[in-house]
Motif scaffolding. Structure first.
Motif, PDB file in Angstrom:
ATOM      1  N   PHE A  21       0.819  -1.204   0.000  1.00  0.00           N
ATOM      2  CA  PHE A  21       0.000   0.000   0.000  1.00  0.00           C
ATOM      3  C   PHE A  21       0.857   1.260   0.000  1.00  0.00           C
ATOM      4  CE2 PHE A  21      -3.102   3.058   0.725  1.00  0.00           C
ATOM      5  CZ  PHE A  21      -2.820   3.803   1.858  1.00  0.00           C
ATOM      6  N   LYS A  63      -9.309  12.208   2.490  1.00  0.00           N
ATOM      7  CA  LYS A  63     -10.476  11.336   2.719  1.00  0.00           C
ATOM      8  C   LYS A  63     -11.436  11.983   3.713  1.00  0.00           C
ATOM      9  CE  LYS A  63     -11.899   6.779   4.089  1.00  0.00           C
ATOM     10  NZ  LYS A  63     -12.837   7.355   5.064  1.00  0.00           N
TER      11      LYS A  63
ATOM     12  N   LEU B  91      -4.514   7.747  13.605  1.00  0.00           N
ATOM     13  CA  LEU B  91      -5.722   7.742  12.795  1.00  0.00           C
ATOM     14  C   LEU B  91      -6.872   7.094  13.567  1.00  0.00           C
ATOM     15  CD1 LEU B  91      -4.418   6.797   9.246  1.00  0.00           C
ATOM     16  CD2 LEU B  91      -5.677   8.851   9.845  1.00  0.00           C
ATOM     17  N   LEU B 109      -2.868  -4.078   9.531  1.00  0.00           N
ATOM     18  CA  LEU B 109      -3.803  -3.674   8.500  1.00  0.00           C
ATOM     19  C   LEU B 109      -5.181  -4.293   8.728  1.00  0.00           C
ATOM     20  CD1 LEU B 109      -3.182  -1.913   6.011  1.00  0.00           C
ATOM     21  CD2 LEU B 109      -3.192  -4.011   4.685  1.00  0.00           C
ATOM     22  N   GLY B 110      -5.136  -5.531   9.178  1.00  0.00           N
ATOM     23  CA  GLY B 110      -6.398  -6.249   9.332  1.00  0.00           C
ATOM     24  C   GLY B 110      -7.340  -5.610  10.316  1.00  0.00           C
ATOM     25  N   LYS B 114      -9.854   2.116  10.012  1.00  0.00           N
ATOM     26  CA  LYS B 114      -9.577   3.382   9.349  1.00  0.00           C
ATOM     27  C   LYS B 114      -8.621   3.191   8.176  1.00  0.00           C
ATOM     28  CE  LYS B 114     -10.242   7.706   9.213  1.00  0.00           C
ATOM     29  NZ  LYS B 114     -11.556   8.259   9.034  1.00  0.00           N
ATOM     30  N   LEU B 115      -7.595   2.410   8.433  1.00  0.00           N
ATOM     31  CA  LEU B 115      -6.606   2.219   7.383  1.00  0.00           C
ATOM     32  C   LEU B 115      -7.208   1.505   6.182  1.00  0.00           C
ATOM     33  CD1 LEU B 115      -3.722   2.951   6.891  1.00  0.00           C
ATOM     34  CD2 LEU B 115      -3.037   0.735   7.754  1.00  0.00           C
ATOM     35  N   GLU B 117     -10.213   1.667   5.303  1.00  0.00           N
ATOM     36  CA  GLU B 117     -11.041   2.666   4.617  1.00  0.00           C
ATOM     37  C   GLU B 117     -10.180   3.553   3.719  1.00  0.00           C
ATOM     38  OE1 GLU B 117     -13.202   4.954   7.398  1.00  0.00           O
ATOM     39  OE2 GLU B 117     -14.305   3.239   8.211  1.00  0.00           O
ATOM     40  N   ILE B 118      -9.054   3.909   4.235  1.00  0.00           N
ATOM     41  CA  ILE B 118      -8.167   4.775   3.466  1.00  0.00           C
ATOM     42  C   ILE B 118      -7.681   4.054   2.220  1.00  0.00           C
ATOM     43  CG2 ILE B 118      -5.909   5.893   3.468  1.00  0.00           C
ATOM     44  CD1 ILE B 118      -6.434   6.639   6.374  1.00  0.00           C
ATOM     45  N   ILE B 119      -7.331   2.822   2.392  1.00  0.00           N
ATOM     46  CA  ILE B 119      -6.852   2.044   1.239  1.00  0.00           C
ATOM     47  C   ILE B 119      -7.943   1.925   0.195  1.00  0.00           C
ATOM     48  CG2 ILE B 119      -6.052  -0.226   0.492  1.00  0.00           C
ATOM     49  CD1 ILE B 119      -4.810  -0.471   3.340  1.00  0.00           C
ATOM     50  N   TYR B 121     -10.326   3.973  -0.228  1.00  0.00           N
ATOM     51  CA  TYR B 121     -10.487   5.296  -0.830  1.00  0.00           C
ATOM     52  C   TYR B 121      -9.432   5.541  -1.907  1.00  0.00           C
ATOM     53  CZ  TYR B 121     -10.569  10.365  -1.266  1.00  0.00           C
ATOM     54  OH  TYR B 121     -10.630  11.657  -1.768  1.00  0.00           O
ATOM     55  N   VAL B 122      -8.191   5.184  -1.590  1.00  0.00           N
ATOM     56  CA  VAL B 122      -7.118   5.378  -2.563  1.00  0.00           C
ATOM     57  C   VAL B 122      -7.382   4.576  -3.823  1.00  0.00           C
ATOM     58  CG1 VAL B 122      -4.680   4.869  -3.010  1.00  0.00           C
ATOM     59  CG2 VAL B 122      -5.332   5.977  -0.895  1.00  0.00           C
TER      60      VAL B 122
END
Lengths: 134, 355
Positions: A21, A63, B91, B109-110, B114-115, B117-119, B121-122
């Motif tokens: 990522f 975001k 975050l 990550l799991g 929030k993360l 969600e960000i991923i 979004y990206v």
């Protein structure tokens, strides 16, 4: 032990996904420029030479803003359309970001933004603006 | 697009006002532009200025809060520089996860909602780069100011005082704060000036004296040769030029000295005239008569010479002169003149000092 191994494996996967990522972040240019984010992070004491982390923060902020704006847009669209006086059936509503929509959207995020009224000439001043006309 | 126009207007206003010191205004304007772009991507077409400003302020506060929380998490573990896990924790700290809370495994990550969600979004949203080129605003000015003023080490100066370290910027040159003279001041020496003036005066008078002596000498020593007048004329012209070279302020004194000496000249002329007349009685009278008015005119011009020294050359030019004599006489005259002056200087030192 199995549970531990599994969690270990999951962690490895997670780490791999994370690194992937972060690598993908370099391709994605956030709307908020890096210099600006770096300036404000430096103001708060955040020190990091890695560009990816700054991009991560920029993306997170982007975001956040997008979420707030989309919520405000929902509120704007949800408002009843103005009375159509001419013969056109359907008139596109002008989508304007106003303080009212913004305050409604931000309330869900725990931010209280209330624009005070200019005149307090009626008993209903300062009450829920959804009940009043624009 | 009206949003862009509004953006540009806001940016122009902010940019023009940020021409003065505040870096806050510039960064705030840039943030407003970025936030407006994000809202535009969401779907908005127009903005109200207070709403846009407050949203930009919120975005900046979000960044600041993220940074502060991430730094505190890093400091908690004894680090000064943040890493990705600090940001993930921050975050999660900012989002309102009422039921979940922060657990020890939320760094991964799991677990981090929030993360994820960000991923998402990206991956889902399209890339919208910032529209304007942004310079590195907080740093550039200080760099320029640092470069403008070199340090003591760079100049090669020693600072005036032991308490000033060498790496600090140097002091400005004294001509920037003190009035220093623009030209080399010449020391005025009035006494020296007077001495110089007196010396020049004496030089002029000496020249005059030598001229008169020459006349006397010529008339007395070379009686038969009246053609000598040309040589004398030349000498007189040279002496005049000498006199003219001296300052005109002392011309009065010159005249006085001439008056003093002129009488002696006339007295000297008288016996010379008699001798000439006696000597020439045997020779052709006509010749002598011709020359006689010349001599008389010479006397006359001598008299005039006392009063108006500068008109002499004109009067002398008007008379007839045999030209052949001039060139031969010049060389002899110069030699004789030099000898005469030397003799006079030796014999009469008193007269010179009188002048």
């Amino acid at each position: 032990m199995n549970h531990g191994q599994q969690s270990g494996e999951a962690k490895h996967e997670d780490d791999a996904a994370l690194t992937e990522f972060l690598a993908s972040l370099m391709d994605y240019t956030p709307t908020i420029p890096d210099d600006l984010v770096e300036h404000y992070l430096a103001k708060s004491g955040f020190q990091c030479p890695d560009v990816r982390l700054i991009r991560l923060v920029a993306v997170a902020t982007q975001k956040f803003v997008a979420d707030v704006a989309s919520d405000a847009l929902q509120h704007c669209k949800a408002r009843p359309a103005p009375v159509v006086k001419d013969k056109k059936q359907h008139k596109d509503k002008r989508l304007i970001l106003t303080m009212e929509d913004l305050s409604k959207a931000l309330r869900e995020y725990g931010v209280n933004v209330k624009h005070p009224e200019y005149f307090a000439d009626s008993p209903s001043t300062g009450m829920d603006p959804a009940t009043r006309d624009e | 697009m009206s949003t862009e126009r509004a953006q540009d207007g806001d940016r122009n206003e902010a940019a023009s006002s940020s021409g003065c010191s505040e870096s806050y205004e510039f960064s705030h304007a840039a943030a407003k532009a970025a936030v407006a772009q994000v809202c535009e991507s969401v779907g908005y077409e127009h903005f109200k200025d207070p709403a846009l400003e407050s949203l930009a302020g919120f975005a900046l506060q979000y960044i600041l809060q993220l940074g502060k929380t991430a730094t505190s998490f890093a400091n908690l573990t004894g680090r000064s520089q943040c890493n990705v896990f600090d940001i993930i924790l921050a975050l999660d700290d900012l989002t309102d996860n009422g039921d979940e809370g922060i657990s020890s495994e939320s760094c991964s990550l799991g677990r981090s909602v929030k993360l994820r969600e960000i991923i998402d979004y990206v991956n889902s949203s399209e890339e919208i780069p910032f529209s304007q080129p942004l310079p590195r605003f907080p740093v550039a000015i200080s760099d320029r100011s640092r470069n403008l003023i070199p340090s003591f080490v760079e100049i090669g100066e020693t600072p005036p005082g032991k308490h000033i370290p060498l790496w600090l910027p140097a002091f400005p040159d004294p001509h920037t704060y003190k009035e220093t003279p623009m030209w080399i001041e010449r020391v005025s020496d009035p006494r020296g000036d007077k001495i110089e003036q007196a010396r020049q005066r004496r030089k002029a008078e000496r020249a005059l004296l030598s001229l008169q002596r020459k006349l006397v000498c010529k008339l007395s020593s070379r009686n038969p040769v009246w053609g000598d007048m040309d040589g004398v004329k030349e000498e007189m012209r040279e002496d005049e030029s000498e006199m003219r070279s001296v300052s005109p302020s002392i011309s009065e004194e010159k005249v006085e000295s001439l008056n003093r000496d002129g009488l002696s000249v006339i007295e000297a002329f008288a016996p010379a005239m008699e001798a000439a007349r006696d000597g020439f009685s045997s020779e052709a009278h006509t010749e002598w008569k011709k020359k006689k008015p010349v001599a008389l005119s010479k006397l006359r011009t001598e008299k005039k010479f006392l009063g108006q020294p500068l008109d002499l050359s004109l009067q002398m030019k008007g008379e007839d002169r045999p030209l052949s004599f001039v060139r031969e006489e010049d060389r002899d005259d110069k030699r004789r003149r030099a000898e005469f002056i030397l003799r006079q200087c030796m014999e009469n030192p008193v007269d010179l000092n009188q002048l």
